[in-house]
Design an enzyme around this catalytic site. Structure first.
Site: not given
Ligand code: IPE
Ligand code: IPE
Ligand code: MG
Length: 248
Positions: A21, A69
């Site tokens: 993340d 997502n």
């Molecule tokens: C979890 O991250 C999913 C992945 C890293 C693939 P998210 O960014 O989607 O999770 P939340 O929204 O912070 O819970």
């Molecule tokens: C994780 O990074 C990747 C996926 C969820 C695909 P994020 O896209 O959630 O990055 P942040 O949390 O918005 O920084």
């Molecule tokens: Mg995230």
């Protein structure tokens, strides 16, 4: 890329699970579009695969894209899918040369045919490798997984091949996407959030949680080492008292 496997030190986790993340924030801090954060994250994936293989980890499960997502803006979803296709085309041969088996878990029926074909091809090309398995959780949700397992058990009951009284934790666990893999020992989440976000809900019931403030594109071997070190120092009591759990 992957150096020789060292012998597995005592205290090394056999199965590591990672929520990668923080890509979006990494990009935002540089005034870049979010998709460039995802792109920058590929390097950290390589470092993690390499670091885990070198330390003798048997399975690495990476959360790449969650059930939730899909609700992100269409442009971000499409850029991510494009990145998955490109990364697979570029990396699979190298992974295979290094003895890595690739497996994908999640609701793959939602992927575009082009990506689904790539997934099937990557699994087939690496199926014979046994140094380490990398499970890529894509379109995956822990609740989706538990519902799927429940549905399989319910079908067996309806078909008359399973008695409801025979359903227990082990029979449900066997039907999960990672039903053939021991639960993760070590869980790492980058990006600073301290939550599971619908990752391996069942499998993480008793696992060590390690939260790291660094954003995923900045994750590297030193951060991995820190997480392994933290893991080696934990007491895992599984609901027992210290003296019960550490009888020698
Ligand atoms: C979890 O991250 C999913 C992945 C890293 C693939 P998210 O960014 O989607 O999770 P939340 O929204 O912070 O819970
Ligand atoms: C994780 O990074 C990747 C996926 C969820 C695909 P994020 O896209 O959630 O990055 P942040 O949390 O918005 O920084
Ligand atoms: Mg995230």
């Amino acid at each position: 890329m992957v150096a020789q496997t060292q012998s597995r030190e005592p205290g090394t986790p056999r199965h590591v699970a990672v929520i990668m993340d923080g890509n979006g924030r990494w990009a935002a801090r540089r005034a870049l579009p979010r998709h460039l954060g995802h792109r920058a994250g590929v390097k950290a994936v390589r470092a993690t695969v390499e670091g885990c293989a070198r330390r003798g980890v048997e399975a690495l499960t990476l959360f790449a894209f969650s059930s939730e997502n899909w609700g992100r803006p269409a442009e971000e979803v499409s850029k991510l899918m494009q990145l998955f296709v490109e990364a697979m085309e570029r990396e699979v041969d190298e992974l295979s040369r290094n003895g890595i088996r690739l497996r994908f878990i999640g609701d793959l029926s939602k992927l575009q045919p082009h990506l689904r074909d790539g997934v099937v091809d990557a699994e087939a090309r690496t199926a014979g490798n046994d140094r380490m398995t990398v499970n890529v959780a894509m379109s995956y949700g822990g609740r989706w997984d538990i519902v799927g397992a429940t549905r399989k058990l319910a079908s067996a009951v309806a078909a008359g091949t399973l008695l409801p009284e025979a359903i227990d934790e082990a029979s449900l666990a066997r039907e999960l996407a990672l039903g053939d893999t021991p639960d993760p020992d070590l869980f790492i989440r980058t990006g600073g959030e301290q939550r599971i976000s619908n990752f391996l809900l069942w499998n993480l019931a008793y696992r060590e949680l390690n939260f790291c403030d660094c954003l995923w594109p900045d994750f590297n071997d030193a951060e991995l080492e820190r997480a392994f070190h933290h893991f080696a120092g934990r007491q895992r009591r599984f609901g027992l008292t210290t003296s019960q759990a550490f009888v020698v």
